[in-house]
Design a protein around this motif. Structure first.
Motif, PDB file in Angstrom:
ATOM      1  N   PRO A 170     -12.159  10.547  18.701  1.00  0.00           N
ATOM      2  CA  PRO A 170     -13.436  11.192  19.037  1.00  0.00           C
ATOM      3  C   PRO A 170     -14.395  11.105  17.856  1.00  0.00           C
ATOM      4  O   PRO A 170     -13.977  11.016  16.703  1.00  0.00           O
ATOM      5  CB  PRO A 170     -13.029  12.646  19.320  1.00  0.00           C
ATOM      6  N   ALA A 171     -15.672  11.144  18.168  1.00  0.00           N
ATOM      7  CA  ALA A 171     -16.691  11.140  17.129  1.00  0.00           C
ATOM      8  C   ALA A 171     -16.549  12.416  16.307  1.00  0.00           C
ATOM      9  O   ALA A 171     -16.259  13.480  16.859  1.00  0.00           O
ATOM     10  CB  ALA A 171     -18.079  11.051  17.750  1.00  0.00           C
ATOM     11  N   PRO A 172     -16.754  12.324  14.995  1.00  0.00           N
ATOM     12  CA  PRO A 172     -16.636  13.543  14.181  1.00  0.00           C
ATOM     13  C   PRO A 172     -17.689  14.564  14.574  1.00  0.00           C
ATOM     14  O   PRO A 172     -18.821  14.222  14.907  1.00  0.00           O
ATOM     15  CB  PRO A 172     -16.837  13.062  12.748  1.00  0.00           C
ATOM     16  N   VAL A 173     -17.304  15.807  14.542  1.00  0.00           N
ATOM     17  CA  VAL A 173     -18.222  16.895  14.860  1.00  0.00           C
ATOM     18  C   VAL A 173     -19.007  17.212  13.597  1.00  0.00           C
ATOM     19  O   VAL A 173     -18.401  17.401  12.529  1.00  0.00           O
ATOM     20  CB  VAL A 173     -17.442  18.141  15.349  1.00  0.00           C
TER      21      VAL A 173
END
Length: 177
Positions: A170-173
């Motif tokens: 997942p894309a980093p938050v």
């Protein structure tokens, strides 16, 4: 057909020996890995199917019911279920039709999209999947490996799945402001 007795020789090790003897050295390790995974899948699936048999469920039907049971309201759009289960829409339609006919879920019109459907778990479906989960957890609690091996196996297979394009990280938050 399942073999109830262990074989005297590991057929995958013998296949590797044959691969090497035929000069297919570069492919021998990969062949061994692929056929080992496929055989392990057969063994695990047989145990899962045996656990689900008293509930008259296939693993595909169990997964659909369990997916719906995990939602807050026991419902989700059929397209979402298809995406989450990672199976062909035709397979989902067949599964849904059988579960609907058995009274374990309902197929309702989507409230906004007239072309879509919403799947809703019935009380009977929830009771059945809860019982089946208890039976399956007995399989899951003892797959024949210790905790460290299970962790390592899952990590290795996840890397294999990721390299095959099954998922991506997942894309980093972003940090909060």
């Amino acid at each position: 057909m399942a073999n109830n007795r262990p074989l005297a020789v590991d057929p995958i090790a013998e296949a590797k020996r044959q691969w090497l003897a035929h000069g297919w050295t570069d492919a021998a390790a990969g062949m061994t890995a692929v056929t080992s995974l496929m055989r392990a899948q057969q063994l695990m699936l047989a145990r899962v199917e045996a656990a689900l048999k008293p509930f008259d469920l296939s693993f595909a039907r169990y997964e659909m019911l369990r997916l719906l049971a995990f939602t807050r309201e026991g419902r989700m759009p059929m397209a979402s279920a298809t995406a989450r289960l990672q199976v062909h829409p035709t397979s989902v339609t067949n599964t849904v039709d059988r579960l609907n006919k058995a009274g374990l879920l309902r197929r309702l019109p989507h409230p906004i999209d007239g072309r879509a459907a919403v799947l809703e778990l019935t009380d009977e479906g929830r009771a059945l999947v809860d019982g089946a989960t208890v039976a399956l957890n007995e399989v899951f609690e003892n797959i024949g490996l210790d905790d460290a091996d299970v962790t390592e196996l899952v990590s290795i297979v996840a890397r294999l799945r990721k390299s095959a394009g099954d998922f991506r990280d997942p894309a980093p938050v972003p940090d909060p402001l």
